[in-house]
Design a protein around this motif. Structure first.
Motif, short mmCIF file in Angstrom:
data_model
loop_
_atom_site.label_atom_id
_atom_site.label_comp_id
_atom_site.label_asym_id
_atom_site.label_seq_id
_atom_site.Cartn_x
_atom_site.Cartn_y
_atom_site.Cartn_z
N TYR A 17 0.80 -1.33 -0.07
CA TYR A 17 -0.08 0.04 0.14
C TYR A 17 0.97 1.10 0.08
N ARG A 76 -2.73 -8.55 -3.24
CA ARG A 76 -3.99 -8.46 -3.71
C ARG A 76 -4.20 -9.85 -4.30
N GLU A 79 -5.29 -11.88 -1.27
CA GLU A 79 -6.61 -11.26 -0.91
C GLU A 79 -7.67 -11.54 -1.74
N ALA A 80 -7.51 -11.61 -3.09
CA ALA A 80 -8.73 -11.84 -3.88
C ALA A 80 -9.38 -13.40 -3.91
N ASP A 85 -10.60 -10.00 2.77
CA ASP A 85 -11.35 -8.76 3.21
C ASP A 85 -12.93 -8.87 3.32
N HIS A 87 -15.17 -9.83 1.04
CA HIS A 87 -16.06 -9.31 0.12
C HIS A 87 -17.28 -10.60 -0.06
N THR A 96 -15.42 -7.44 -7.14
CA THR A 96 -14.43 -6.65 -6.61
C THR A 96 -13.20 -7.60 -6.70
N ARG A 97 -13.31 -8.84 -6.15
CA ARG A 97 -12.10 -9.54 -6.06
C ARG A 97 -11.47 -9.89 -7.35
N HIS A 100 -9.33 -6.93 -8.05
CA HIS A 100 -8.17 -6.90 -7.32
C HIS A 100 -7.20 -8.14 -7.99
N GLY A 103 -5.70 -6.72 -10.95
CA GLY A 103 -5.01 -5.44 -10.45
C GLY A 103 -3.38 -6.05 -9.78
N GLY A 104 -3.37 -7.08 -9.32
CA GLY A 104 -2.25 -7.65 -8.80
C GLY A 104 -1.49 -8.23 -9.89
#
Length: 282
Positions: A17, A76, A79-80, A85, A87, A96-97, A100, A103-104
């Motif tokens: 982050y 990411r 997390e996904a 998180d 979701h 959203t996942r 992410h 994006g990762g």
């Protein structure tokens, strides 16, 4: 007390982050200078970070940020796939996942590329948007390629709308454990940052849709191209300045996230199983 593996994942997430926040601060700051004709550049993440090479200890700085972006990419993905998180599996949560996860991949590619440059094993120059144009050209050659590129463009536009909505609703600090006196300004900075990021996503998505309609990959642009498109409009310097300030605000908010975000990493064994299951399509 958390197991060592979970603690290591949390450190990676916070470093990630911070690296993303630093990157957006640099992108926004340089674009803001360009808007006022004070030097700088209206470019994307890669070109902004390559400016570090012009500074003392630039290669070391670039390597540190590149490693941070790689750490963010890893977080990411974990997390996904593990839903760290929370979701869930609703359509919104899965979208959203998936965002992410994508994006990762993008941050990982950027981090690896920049690390190569920092170590003297990669090229610093080249067209910043060329990678996006290359994959768009490949996708256009596939069956239903225009439809696929158009779908990706609409997805990027939808993500931009979600960012703008997040900025408007002001729920940006939901996952932060902020001191009471820091919350008011953090909310405003985060809202401004998400709204500006959403605007750039709209522009990038619009170029993708145009590329699909014209079946022409040369129309595709990334973040740098989006900022330059703003600059080319009537009163473009104002539009660029506002968006650049917003991106710098998003970067500042990223630094706040690095310090105060609630991070509940999964156990490394569970995370490895989640990654393996995701790779095998289970």
């Amino acid at each position: 007390m958390r197991p060592a593996g979970r603690h290591a994942l949390e450190i990676l997430a916070r470093l990630g982050y911070g690296a993303r926040g630093f990157t957006y601060c640099l992108v926004g700051g340089l674009a803001l200078l360009a808007a006022f004709g004070a030097g700088g550049q209206a470019g994307g993440s890669r070109s902004a970070l390559l400016v570090l090479l012009e500074r003392p200890f630039g290669r070391a700085l670039l390597a540190a940020v590149a490693l941070g972006l790689a750490a963010f990419a890893l977080w990411r993905v974990v997390e996904a796939l593990s839903d760290a998180d929370g979701h869930g599996r609703s359509p919104k949560g899965l979208a959203t996942r998936a965002g992410h996860l994508l994006g990762g991949g993008l941050y990982g590619s950027l981090g690896v590329s920049l690390l190569g440059v920092a170590l003297g094993r990669g090229r610093g120059g080249g067209a910043e948007d060329q990678g996006a144009r290359d994959w768009t050209a490949w996708l256009l050659q596939q069956p239903f390629g225009q439809w696929l590129v158009g779908a990706v463009g609409l997805g990027v536009v939808a993500a931009g709308a979600a960012f703008v909505l997040k900025g408007w609703r002001g729920d940006v600090t939901r996952l932060l454990a902020l001191p009471v006196d820091a919350r008011p300004w953090a909310v405003q900075v985060g809202r401004f940052g998400y709204a500006a990021r959403g605007v750039t996503f709209w522009i990038i998505g619009g170029f993708l849709v145009a590329a699909a309609l014209e079946s022409r990959s040369s129309d595709v642009k990334g973040l740098g191209g989006a900022l330059q498109a703003l600059r080319g409009q009537p009163y473009g310097w104002v539009l660029l300045a506002l968006t650049a300030a917003g991106l710098a605000a998003f970067g500042t908010f990223g630094l706040v996230q690095a310090r105060y975000r609630r991070i509940d990493p999964p156990d490394l064994g569970a995370a490895g199983k989640a990654v393996a299951d995701g790779a095998l399509g289970r």
